[in-house]
Scaffold this active site. Structure first.
Site, PDB file in Angstrom:
ATOM      1  N   ILE A   1       0.841  -1.210   0.000  1.00 55.98           N
ATOM      2  CA  ILE A   1       0.000   0.000   0.000  1.00 55.98           C
ATOM      3  C   ILE A   1       0.872   1.255   0.000  1.00 55.98           C
ATOM      4  O   ILE A   1       0.592   2.219  -0.717  1.00 55.98           O
ATOM      5  CB  ILE A   1      -0.968  -0.041   1.205  1.00 55.98           C
ATOM      6  CG1 ILE A   1      -2.002  -1.149   0.992  1.00 55.98           C
ATOM      7  CG2 ILE A   1      -1.644   1.318   1.421  1.00 55.98           C
ATOM      8  CD1 ILE A   1      -2.912  -1.429   2.182  1.00 55.98           C
TER       9      ILE A   1
ATOM     10  N   ASP B   1      12.303   3.837  11.108  1.00 51.92           N
ATOM     11  CA  ASP B   1      11.560   2.862  11.909  1.00 51.92           C
ATOM     12  C   ASP B   1      10.512   3.664  12.669  1.00 51.92           C
ATOM     13  O   ASP B   1      10.856   4.490  13.521  1.00 51.92           O
ATOM     14  CB  ASP B   1      12.528   2.154  12.869  1.00 51.92           C
ATOM     15  CG  ASP B   1      11.813   1.152  13.776  1.00 51.92           C
ATOM     16  OD1 ASP B   1      10.573   1.251  13.943  1.00 51.92           O
ATOM     17  OD2 ASP B   1      12.495   0.285  14.337  1.00 51.92           O
TER      18      ASP B   1
ATOM     19  N   TYR C   1      -3.871  -7.134  16.699  1.00 55.47           N
ATOM     20  CA  TYR C   1      -4.102  -6.325  15.484  1.00 55.47           C
ATOM     21  C   TYR C   1      -5.387  -5.510  15.641  1.00 55.47           C
ATOM     22  O   TYR C   1      -5.426  -4.314  15.335  1.00 55.47           O
ATOM     23  CB  TYR C   1      -4.163  -7.257  14.273  1.00 55.47           C
ATOM     24  CG  TYR C   1      -4.092  -6.545  12.934  1.00 55.47           C
ATOM     25  CD1 TYR C   1      -2.935  -5.884  12.521  1.00 55.47           C
ATOM     26  CD2 TYR C   1      -5.180  -6.534  12.072  1.00 55.47           C
ATOM     27  CE1 TYR C   1      -2.874  -5.236  11.287  1.00 55.47           C
ATOM     28  CE2 TYR C   1      -5.128  -5.905  10.836  1.00 55.47           C
ATOM     29  CZ  TYR C   1      -3.973  -5.251  10.454  1.00 55.47           C
ATOM     30  OH  TYR C   1      -3.910  -4.606   9.233  1.00 55.47           O
TER      31      TYR C   1
HETATM   32  N1  LIG Z   1      -2.717  -5.786   3.230  1.00 51.55           N
HETATM   33  C1  LIG Z   1      -3.922  -5.833   3.789  1.00 51.55           C
HETATM   34  O1  LIG Z   1      -4.710  -6.734   3.562  1.00 51.55           O
HETATM   35  C2  LIG Z   1      -4.316  -4.709   4.721  1.00 51.55           C
HETATM   36  C3  LIG Z   1      -5.656  -4.614   5.112  1.00 51.55           C
HETATM   37  C4  LIG Z   1      -6.026  -3.588   5.993  1.00 51.55           C
HETATM   38  C5  LIG Z   1      -5.088  -2.724   6.474  1.00 51.55           C
HETATM   39  N2  LIG Z   1      -3.795  -2.826   6.083  1.00 51.55           N
HETATM   40  C6  LIG Z   1      -2.835  -1.897   6.650  1.00 51.55           C
HETATM   41  O2  LIG Z   1      -2.266  -1.134   5.606  1.00 51.55           O
HETATM   42  C7  LIG Z   1      -0.898  -0.808   5.932  1.00 51.55           C
HETATM   43  C8  LIG Z   1       0.022  -1.240   4.803  1.00 51.55           C
HETATM   44  O3  LIG Z   1      -0.126  -2.654   4.595  1.00 51.55           O
HETATM   45  P1  LIG Z   1       0.543  -3.412   3.351  1.00 51.55           P
HETATM   46  O4  LIG Z   1      -0.464  -4.324   2.785  1.00 51.55           O
HETATM   47  O5  LIG Z   1       1.223  -2.438   2.460  1.00 51.55           O
HETATM   48  O6  LIG Z   1       1.598  -4.295   4.133  1.00 51.55           O
HETATM   49  P2  LIG Z   1       3.094  -4.705   3.678  1.00 51.55           P
HETATM   50  O7  LIG Z   1       3.484  -5.790   4.599  1.00 51.55           O
HETATM   51  O8  LIG Z   1       3.144  -4.932   2.199  1.00 51.55           O
HETATM   52  O9  LIG Z   1       3.918  -3.362   3.987  1.00 51.55           O
HETATM   53  C9  LIG Z   1       4.124  -2.895   5.294  1.00 51.55           C
HETATM   54  C10 LIG Z   1       5.421  -2.136   5.290  1.00 51.55           C
HETATM   55  O10 LIG Z   1       5.628  -1.626   6.619  1.00 51.55           O
HETATM   56  C11 LIG Z   1       7.004  -1.741   6.886  1.00 51.55           C
HETATM   57  N3  LIG Z   1       7.263  -1.741   8.325  1.00 51.55           N
HETATM   58  C12 LIG Z   1       7.036  -2.743   9.221  1.00 51.55           C
HETATM   59  N4  LIG Z   1       7.456  -2.366  10.436  1.00 51.55           N
HETATM   60  C13 LIG Z   1       7.952  -1.100  10.301  1.00 51.55           C
HETATM   61  C14 LIG Z   1       8.533  -0.176  11.196  1.00 51.55           C
HETATM   62  N5  LIG Z   1       8.708  -0.465  12.492  1.00 51.55           N
HETATM   63  N6  LIG Z   1       8.921   1.029  10.714  1.00 51.55           N
HETATM   64  C15 LIG Z   1       8.754   1.338   9.399  1.00 51.55           C
HETATM   65  N7  LIG Z   1       8.221   0.494   8.510  1.00 51.55           N
HETATM   66  C16 LIG Z   1       7.824  -0.716   8.964  1.00 51.55           C
HETATM   67  C17 LIG Z   1       7.438  -3.045   6.224  1.00 51.55           C
HETATM   68  O11 LIG Z   1       8.845  -3.062   6.015  1.00 51.55           O
HETATM   69  C18 LIG Z   1       6.635  -3.015   4.936  1.00 51.55           C
HETATM   70  O12 LIG Z   1       7.354  -2.430   3.875  1.00 51.55           O
HETATM   71  C19 LIG Z   1      -0.611  -1.506   7.268  1.00 51.55           C
HETATM   72  O13 LIG Z   1      -0.794  -0.587   8.316  1.00 51.55           O
HETATM   73  C20 LIG Z   1      -1.683  -2.569   7.333  1.00 51.55           C
HETATM   74  O14 LIG Z   1      -1.973  -2.934   8.665  1.00 51.55           O
HETATM   75  C21 LIG Z   1      -3.392  -3.799   5.222  1.00 51.55           C
END
Ligand SMILES: NC(=O)c1ccc[n+]([C@@H]2O[C@H](COP(=O)([O-])OP(=O)(O)OC[C@H]3O[C@@H](n4cnc5c(N)ncnc54)[C@H](O)[C@@H]3O)[C@@H](O)[C@H]2O)c1
Length: 241
Positions: A18, A49, A140
């Site tokens: 995202i 971070d 979560y």
């Molecule tokens: N993918 C889904 O189905 C979904 C659904 C609802 C909400 N979300 C939310 O959307 C957001 C993005 O999700 P996504 O699908 O891109 O996930 P993803 O796992 O593809 O990306 C998450 C990113 O966050 C980074 N990250 C993790 N810990 C970190 C930290 N301490 N500091 C900085 N960066 C950090 C990771 O390196 C990764 O690049 C998240 O908050 C997630 O909870 C995702």
């Protein structure tokens, strides 16, 4: 084109599905994306971070030095962990809360001084899991529910400034990408789980990161100038019933 003309937008978790789609969409809309993720993530403008106050202070100070302002912040960094309240150990609980909730708090807190200068918008990635519970998502659910209400407090605070700082939360259901893949991989029968999850969604499919990014562009743009403290559900109808 031009919906975010010259707007400078900081994106966390920008190496993820995202975050990267949002950074691309910001640029496509004429804005400037400042990409950040954990150190070691390729192609980022800054290592950040989100749980580290020092990292936030350093990156915001660098943006202040180089640009003198910030117009938008997308808090997209996040982690998911499956587990019921009984299965979740304290270390996992704390880690999920640290990244998802502390990280969003620190981002809002430390970006606000720059956002206040010319006005701006914050978009916080919550989830449908910030609206409804799941038996195996204790940490979560708690973290994303916290993001939902933190967003409203930040919105009310930002509404007192002139120029205004707006803040809204986005609540996707399953989005194609690493996070959904990892959660599905933890189930007993991943192929069946993916099929069942898609079937549970009235529109019959997972969402795309680009669809979340398009919503973020709207919330960052002046088109949403009267929108703050609101929740945007992007779930193919999952929570409609
Ligand atoms: N993918 C889904 O189905 C979904 C659904 C609802 C909400 N979300 C939310 O959307 C957001 C993005 O999700 P996504 O699908 O891109 O996930 P993803 O796992 O593809 O990306 C998450 C990113 O966050 C980074 N990250 C993790 N810990 C970190 C930290 N301490 N500091 C900085 N960066 C950090 C990771 O390196 C990764 O690049 C998240 O908050 C997630 O909870 C995702």
């Amino acid at each position: 084109m031009g919906r975010l003309r010259d707007k400078i937008v900081l994106v966390t978790g920008a190496a993820g599905a995202i975050g990267s789609a949002t950074a691309d969409a910001v640029v496509e809309a004429g804005g400037i994306a400042i990409t950040t993720d954990l150190g070691g993530s390729a192609g980022m403008d800054h290592a950040l971070d989100v749980t580290s106050q020092e990292d936030w202070l350093r990156v915001i100070a660098e943006i202040e030095r180089s640009a003198g302002r910030l117009d938008g912040l997308v808090n997209a960094a996040g982690i998911a962990a499956a587990g019921s309240v009984e299965d979740t150990d304290l270390a996992t609980w704390r880690r999920v809360m640290a990244v998802n909730l502390d990280g969003t708090f620190l981002g809002c807190k430390h970006a606000l001084p720059l956002l206040k200068r010319g006005g701006g918008a914050i978009v916080n990635l919550s989830s449908v899991s910030g609206l409804v519970g799941g038996h195996n998502l204790a940490a979560y659910n708690a973290s994303k529910g916290g993001v939902r209400l933190l967003t409203k407090s930040v919105a009310l605070h930002g509404a007192r400034f002139d120029p205004k700082v707006r803040c809204n939360s986005v609540h996707p259901a399953f989005i194609e990408g690493a996070m959904a893949d990892a959660l599905i991989a933890q189930t007993k029968d991943p192929a069946h789980a993916r099929e069942r999850m898609s079937r549970d969604i009235p529109l019959g499919r997972f969402g795309k990161a680009s669809e979340v990014a398009d919503l973020c562009v709207y919330l960052l743009s002046d088109e949403s100038a009267f929108v703050t403290g609101a929740e945007f559900v992007l779930d193919g109808g999952l929570t409609a019933r």
